[in-house]
Design a protein around this motif. Structure first.
Motif, PDB file in Angstrom:
ATOM      1  N   LEU A  23      27.062 -20.276 -14.821  1.00 45.48           N
ATOM      2  CA  LEU A  23      27.791 -19.057 -14.478  1.00 45.48           C
ATOM      3  C   LEU A  23      27.751 -18.044 -15.621  1.00 45.48           C
ATOM      4  O   LEU A  23      27.545 -16.854 -15.396  1.00 45.48           O
ATOM      5  CB  LEU A  23      29.230 -19.395 -14.106  1.00 45.48           C
ATOM      6  CG  LEU A  23      30.082 -18.269 -13.563  1.00 45.48           C
ATOM      7  CD1 LEU A  23      29.489 -17.729 -12.273  1.00 45.48           C
ATOM      8  CD2 LEU A  23      31.508 -18.747 -13.327  1.00 45.48           C
ATOM      9  N   VAL A  24      27.918 -18.513 -16.846  1.00 43.19           N
ATOM     10  CA  VAL A  24      27.851 -17.617 -18.007  1.00 43.19           C
ATOM     11  C   VAL A  24      26.466 -16.991 -18.111  1.00 43.19           C
ATOM     12  O   VAL A  24      26.335 -15.786 -18.364  1.00 43.19           O
ATOM     13  CB  VAL A  24      28.218 -18.379 -19.299  1.00 43.19           C
ATOM     14  CG1 VAL A  24      27.884 -17.568 -20.535  1.00 43.19           C
ATOM     15  CG2 VAL A  24      29.687 -18.760 -19.300  1.00 43.19           C
ATOM     16  N   LEU A  25      25.414 -17.785 -17.910  1.00 42.18           N
ATOM     17  CA  LEU A  25      24.059 -17.248 -17.970  1.00 42.18           C
ATOM     18  C   LEU A  25      23.807 -16.213 -16.877  1.00 42.18           C
ATOM     19  O   LEU A  25      23.143 -15.205 -17.111  1.00 42.18           O
ATOM     20  CB  LEU A  25      23.042 -18.380 -17.865  1.00 42.18           C
ATOM     21  CG  LEU A  25      22.928 -19.275 -19.091  1.00 42.18           C
ATOM     22  CD1 LEU A  25      21.960 -20.410 -18.820  1.00 42.18           C
ATOM     23  CD2 LEU A  25      22.504 -18.480 -20.306  1.00 42.18           C
ATOM     24  N   LYS A  26      24.337 -16.451 -15.691  1.00 36.93           N
ATOM     25  CA  LYS A  26      24.160 -15.485 -14.603  1.00 36.93           C
ATOM     26  C   LYS A  26      24.918 -14.185 -14.882  1.00 36.93           C
ATOM     27  O   LYS A  26      24.442 -13.098 -14.554  1.00 36.93           O
ATOM     28  CB  LYS A  26      24.600 -16.085 -13.266  1.00 36.93           C
ATOM     29  CG  LYS A  26      23.602 -17.045 -12.707  1.00 36.93           C
ATOM     30  CD  LYS A  26      22.277 -16.308 -12.490  1.00 36.93           C
ATOM     31  CE  LYS A  26      21.136 -17.243 -12.320  1.00 36.93           C
ATOM     32  NZ  LYS A  26      19.847 -16.590 -12.305  1.00 36.93           N
ATOM     33  N   VAL A  27      26.092 -14.291 -15.476  1.00 35.38           N
ATOM     34  CA  VAL A  27      26.854 -13.079 -15.818  1.00 35.38           C
ATOM     35  C   VAL A  27      26.085 -12.266 -16.857  1.00 35.38           C
ATOM     36  O   VAL A  27      25.983 -11.040 -16.746  1.00 35.38           O
ATOM     37  CB  VAL A  27      28.273 -13.445 -16.312  1.00 35.38           C
ATOM     38  CG1 VAL A  27      28.957 -12.258 -16.950  1.00 35.38           C
ATOM     39  CG2 VAL A  27      29.107 -13.985 -15.163  1.00 35.38           C
ATOM     40  N   ILE A  28      25.536 -12.937 -17.848  1.00 36.72           N
ATOM     41  CA  ILE A  28      24.735 -12.234 -18.862  1.00 36.72           C
ATOM     42  C   ILE A  28      23.482 -11.632 -18.219  1.00 36.72           C
ATOM     43  O   ILE A  28      23.122 -10.479 -18.480  1.00 36.72           O
ATOM     44  CB  ILE A  28      24.339 -13.194 -20.004  1.00 36.72           C
ATOM     45  CG1 ILE A  28      25.573 -13.591 -20.809  1.00 36.72           C
ATOM     46  CG2 ILE A  28      23.293 -12.572 -20.913  1.00 36.72           C
ATOM     47  CD1 ILE A  28      25.331 -14.695 -21.810  1.00 36.72           C
ATOM     48  N   ASP A  29      22.847 -12.429 -17.383  1.00 36.07           N
ATOM     49  CA  ASP A  29      21.611 -11.995 -16.735  1.00 36.07           C
ATOM     50  C   ASP A  29      21.835 -10.762 -15.871  1.00 36.07           C
ATOM     51  O   ASP A  29      21.124  -9.761 -15.993  1.00 36.07           O
ATOM     52  CB  ASP A  29      21.070 -13.149 -15.898  1.00 36.07           C
ATOM     53  CG  ASP A  29      19.653 -12.928 -15.430  1.00 36.07           C
ATOM     54  OD1 ASP A  29      18.940 -12.131 -16.062  1.00 36.07           O
ATOM     55  OD2 ASP A  29      19.261 -13.561 -14.443  1.00 36.07           O
ATOM     56  N   TRP A  30      22.794 -10.795 -14.990  1.00 36.04           N
ATOM     57  CA  TRP A  30      23.047  -9.681 -14.082  1.00 36.04           C
ATOM     58  C   TRP A  30      23.845  -8.555 -14.737  1.00 36.04           C
ATOM     59  O   TRP A  30      23.815  -7.427 -14.268  1.00 36.04           O
ATOM     60  CB  TRP A  30      23.722 -10.158 -12.804  1.00 36.04           C
ATOM     61  CG  TRP A  30      22.743 -10.882 -11.954  1.00 36.04           C
ATOM     62  CD1 TRP A  30      22.644 -12.223 -11.783  1.00 36.04           C
ATOM     63  CD2 TRP A  30      21.675 -10.299 -11.215  1.00 36.04           C
ATOM     64  NE1 TRP A  30      21.589 -12.510 -10.968  1.00 36.04           N
ATOM     65  CE2 TRP A  30      20.978 -11.351 -10.598  1.00 36.04           C
ATOM     66  CE3 TRP A  30      21.246  -8.998 -11.009  1.00 36.04           C
ATOM     67  CZ2 TRP A  30      19.875 -11.141  -9.794  1.00 36.04           C
ATOM     68  CZ3 TRP A  30      20.138  -8.803 -10.198  1.00 36.04           C
ATOM     69  CH2 TRP A  30      19.464  -9.851  -9.602  1.00 36.04           C
ATOM     70  N   GLY A  31      24.545  -8.842 -15.811  1.00 43.04           N
ATOM     71  CA  GLY A  31      25.265  -7.789 -16.528  1.00 43.04           C
ATOM     72  C   GLY A  31      24.334  -6.835 -17.257  1.00 43.04           C
ATOM     73  O   GLY A  31      24.690  -5.692 -17.545  1.00 43.04           O
ATOM     74  N   ALA A  32      23.127  -7.291 -17.551  1.00 40.55           N
ATOM     75  CA  ALA A  32      22.165  -6.441 -18.246  1.00 40.55           C
ATOM     76  C   ALA A  32      21.458  -5.473 -17.306  1.00 40.55           C
ATOM     77  O   ALA A  32      20.954  -4.436 -17.745  1.00 40.55           O
ATOM     78  CB  ALA A  32      21.135  -7.305 -18.967  1.00 40.55           C
ATOM     79  N   VAL A  33      21.433  -5.787 -16.030  1.00 39.53           N
ATOM     80  CA  VAL A  33      20.734  -4.928 -15.062  1.00 39.53           C
ATOM     81  C   VAL A  33      21.321  -3.516 -15.020  1.00 39.53           C
ATOM     82  O   VAL A  33      20.573  -2.534 -15.090  1.00 39.53           O
ATOM     83  CB  VAL A  33      20.708  -5.585 -13.663  1.00 39.53           C
ATOM     84  CG1 VAL A  33      20.153  -4.630 -12.629  1.00 39.53           C
ATOM     85  CG2 VAL A  33      19.884  -6.865 -13.704  1.00 39.53           C
ATOM     86  N   PRO A  34      22.661  -3.359 -14.934  1.00 39.45           N
ATOM     87  CA  PRO A  34      23.197  -1.986 -14.958  1.00 39.45           C
ATOM     88  C   PRO A  34      22.898  -1.229 -16.252  1.00 39.45           C
ATOM     89  O   PRO A  34      22.774  -0.006 -16.238  1.00 39.45           O
ATOM     90  CB  PRO A  34      24.704  -2.180 -14.795  1.00 39.45           C
ATOM     91  CG  PRO A  34      24.864  -3.515 -14.186  1.00 39.45           C
ATOM     92  CD  PRO A  34      23.702  -4.332 -14.656  1.00 39.45           C
ATOM     93  N   VAL A  35      22.746  -1.953 -17.343  1.00 40.54           N
ATOM     94  CA  VAL A  35      22.393  -1.301 -18.613  1.00 40.54           C
ATOM     95  C   VAL A  35      21.006  -0.660 -18.501  1.00 40.54           C
ATOM     96  O   VAL A  35      20.805   0.494 -18.884  1.00 40.54           O
ATOM     97  CB  VAL A  35      22.447  -2.314 -19.775  1.00 40.54           C
ATOM     98  CG1 VAL A  35      21.928  -1.698 -21.059  1.00 40.54           C
ATOM     99  CG2 VAL A  35      23.856  -2.836 -19.962  1.00 40.54           C
TER     100      VAL A  35
END
Length: 97
Positions: free
Chosen positions: A7-19
């Motif tokens: 879950l932490v990896l997915k949050v990091i992964d998808w959190g970078a997309v809006p950036v």
């Protein structure tokens, strides 16, 4: 892999997309002459860099085999946001005095 780590990896992964998307949209909305006035690369160059960054962040995963492409995309987007964007804003805002 435990669910919490996944879950932490997915949050990091998808959190970078809006950036990456923010960097591309911001680069798209700026005037072309502002890039040369700020002594940075041209607008088409930054559009290509930020578009490639957004695509890399969408296609590749932080925890995947091709994590280097994801990391390169994140670094490119952050360079635009931290270095180029403030200079463009400063140039377009003009001298306050």
């Amino acid at each position: 892999m435990p669910y919490s780590a996944w879950l932490v990896l997915k949050v990091i992964d998808w959190g970078a997309v809006p950036v990456g998307l923010f960097a591309f949209v911001h680069a798209l909305l700026q005037r072309p002459d502002a890039y040369t006035a700020a002594d940075r690369l041209t607008k088409p160059a930054w559009l290509a860099i930020t578009a490639g960054s957004a695509v890399a962040l969408l296609l590749f995963s932080f925890a995947g085999v091709a994590w280097m492409f994801w990391m390169a995309g994140l670094v490119a987007a952050l360079v635009y946001i931290v270095d180029v964007r403030p200079k463009l804003i400063e140039v377009q805002r003009g001298n306050k005095w």
